[in-house]
Design a protein around this motif. Structure first.
Motif, PDB file in Angstrom:
ATOM      1  N   ASP A   2       0.828  -1.189   0.000  1.00 37.84           N
ATOM      2  CA  ASP A   2       0.000   0.000   0.000  1.00 37.84           C
ATOM      3  C   ASP A   2       0.869   1.248   0.000  1.00 37.84           C
ATOM      4  O   ASP A   2       1.953   1.281   0.559  1.00 37.84           O
ATOM      5  N   TYR A 170     -17.618  -3.039  -5.305  1.00 40.56           N
ATOM      6  CA  TYR A 170     -18.550  -2.230  -4.516  1.00 40.56           C
ATOM      7  C   TYR A 170     -19.724  -1.863  -5.411  1.00 40.56           C
ATOM      8  O   TYR A 170     -19.558  -1.627  -6.610  1.00 40.56           O
ATOM      9  N   GLU A 211     -16.311   3.351  -2.753  1.00 40.43           N
ATOM     10  CA  GLU A 211     -16.148   2.610  -1.505  1.00 40.43           C
ATOM     11  C   GLU A 211     -15.560   3.474  -0.395  1.00 40.43           C
ATOM     12  O   GLU A 211     -15.738   3.155   0.787  1.00 40.43           O
ATOM     13  N   THR A 212     -14.881   4.557  -0.761  1.00 42.60           N
ATOM     14  CA  THR A 212     -14.410   5.477   0.269  1.00 42.60           C
ATOM     15  C   THR A 212     -15.183   6.795   0.263  1.00 42.60           C
ATOM     16  O   THR A 212     -15.389   7.396   1.321  1.00 42.60           O
ATOM     17  N   THR A 297      -3.618   4.457  -0.310  1.00 39.95           N
ATOM     18  CA  THR A 297      -3.901   4.024  -1.673  1.00 39.95           C
ATOM     19  C   THR A 297      -3.191   2.713  -1.994  1.00 39.95           C
ATOM     20  O   THR A 297      -2.229   2.326  -1.321  1.00 39.95           O
ATOM     21  N   ARG A 298      -3.685   2.084  -3.046  1.00 42.14           N
ATOM     22  CA  ARG A 298      -3.093   0.828  -3.500  1.00 42.14           C
ATOM     23  C   ARG A 298      -3.026   0.855  -5.028  1.00 42.14           C
ATOM     24  O   ARG A 298      -4.032   1.165  -5.681  1.00 42.14           O
ATOM     25  N   PHE A 319      -5.612  -5.673  -8.768  1.00 39.66           N
ATOM     26  CA  PHE A 319      -4.644  -5.318  -7.730  1.00 39.66           C
ATOM     27  C   PHE A 319      -3.469  -6.292  -7.672  1.00 39.66           C
ATOM     28  O   PHE A 319      -2.420  -5.960  -7.124  1.00 39.66           O
ATOM     29  N   ILE A 331      -5.614   3.556  -6.173  1.00 40.44           N
ATOM     30  CA  ILE A 331      -6.993   3.606  -5.695  1.00 40.44           C
ATOM     31  C   ILE A 331      -7.004   3.799  -4.187  1.00 40.44           C
ATOM     32  O   ILE A 331      -6.310   3.095  -3.445  1.00 40.44           O
ATOM     33  N   THR A 333      -7.966   3.273  -0.646  1.00 37.11           N
ATOM     34  CA  THR A 333      -8.523   2.108   0.036  1.00 37.11           C
ATOM     35  C   THR A 333      -8.915   2.381   1.481  1.00 37.11           C
ATOM     36  O   THR A 333      -9.571   1.554   2.106  1.00 37.11           O
TER      37      THR A 333
END
Length: 358
Positions: A2, A170, A211-212, A297-298, A319, A331, A333
């Motif tokens: 991450d 999501y 999702e966030t 983020t990832r 991912f 993205i 996370t």
């Protein structure tokens, strides 16, 4: 591994961020703009407008009116594409109101829309300030996709890019699998992500997806806190038991505007079974873009579906490198909704205090 973007809080009012916004204003875009205007260390280089929540010219008028309300002049506001790249335009006045700002009513702005096209603004501004501009896109990606066709080097000329859009593993907010901004122009989104393939990790766009962003739930108590922090004479009560469309009586013009806009958004979310809340997707993206709220983020390889009728606009993230293609996005996370609202309320309230009626 991450990638963590830490919160950066300037210790004095010096310019540390130059931002070029591309928006489809929109209630949550409006809060994002007001928030950035409230930050003394942020310079908004220009605002480019695309069709999305409402038509592109109405978006431009909304931005000009908000700039005027906040006492800011001289920020260029330019219209870009008024339709998506390949599919018919769909707007969402039922979500954001006939003019895109809910129940709020703003006077026709004195400043004119720029004669320049949004693509010219993007290309000329970033070329003139290489490595200095952070792009913030909170609407469909049409304008930026067109700008990339004109100047493919934009990803390396920008300091960074933050995108509000998409959803990954999501539920979508437009179709079961698609988020609104991407679904309006999926072909543009696919072009943008493809343009970043293979670039260094720190050049990849930061993507604030549902999702966030749906964790940033504005509730009535947040508006009450805003009114109190702004020094409004009366409590700003926007409550579920009140009649729909009730207007704010606040003596503070900015508090009244935001309250009237958000009430419409609260009622919309309730109508669709989400509770008396309002998801402030774009305000979160704005705070993330200038390092004022912590995010994690990832990296991932993002694909946007553009063919399947039922899945068009779906964003898929690899991912784990299963496609054996380089990442093209970072993205978000994880985020901190409580801290984000503390930041938004305190900063916007400080601006509102300067605009209070005598």
């Amino acid at each position: 591994m991450d990638d963590v973007l830490t919160r950066s809080v300037p210790t004095r009012s010096v310019l540390t961020h130059s931002v070029l916004m591309d928006v489809d204003t929109g209630i949550d875009d409006a809060l994002a703009l007001v928030y950035l205007l409230s930050r003394p260390e942020v310079r908004i280089e220009a605002i480019t407008c695309t069709a999305g929540n409402v038509g592109a010219r109405q978006v431009a008028l909304n931005n000009l009116a908000l700039l005027q309300l906040c006492g800011r002049s001289g920020v260029e506001v330019a219209v870009g594409s008024e339709v998506p790249l390949e599919i018919p335009l769909v707007t969402t006045e039922e979500t954001h109101g006939p003019q895109g700002i809910g129940y709020a009513e703003l006077p026709f702005p004195a400043q004119q829309i720029s004669p320049r096209h949004a693509v010219d603004v993007w290309v000329d501004t970033v070329r003139a300030h290489p490595g200095e501009i952070t792009g913030l896109i909170t609407g469909p990606l049409t304008n930026f996709a067109l700008a990339l066709r004109r100047e493919p080097a934009l990803p390396t000329l920008l300091k960074g890019l933050v995108i509000m859009g998409g959803c990954f593993n999501y539920q979508g907010n437009t179709t079961p699998t698609a988020e609104w901004n991407v679904s309006v122009d999926p072909h543009a989104a696919q072009e943008v992500f493809a343009a970043y393939s293979g670039l260094p990790a720190d050049s990849l766009p930061v993507v604030c997806a549902l999702e966030t962003t749906e964790r940033i739930e504005l509730r009535p108590e947040h508006l009450q806190r805003l009114g109190e922090a702004a020094g409004a004479q009366e409590p700003e009560l926007v409550l579920p038991e009140q009649p729909e469309g009730q207007r704010s009586a606040s003596d503070n013009p900015l508090v009244a505007c935001l309250s009237d806009a958000v009430r419409f958004y609260l009622e919309f979310h309730r109508l669709y079974g989400q509770g008396y809340v309002a998801h402030m997707h774009d305000a979160f993206a704005a705070a993330a873009a200038i390092g004022r709220t912590p995010v994690q983020t990832r990296p991932a390889t993002v694909h946007v579906e553009t063919v399947s009728p039922r899945l068009i606009g779906t964003t898929v993230a690899d991912f784990r490198g299963i496609w054996n293609e380089p990442p093209n996005a970072r993205i978000v996370t994880a985020n901190d909704p409580g801290q984000c609202f503390d930041e938004l309320i305190s900063s916007v309230a400080a601006l509102a205090r300067t605009l209070a009626r005598p």
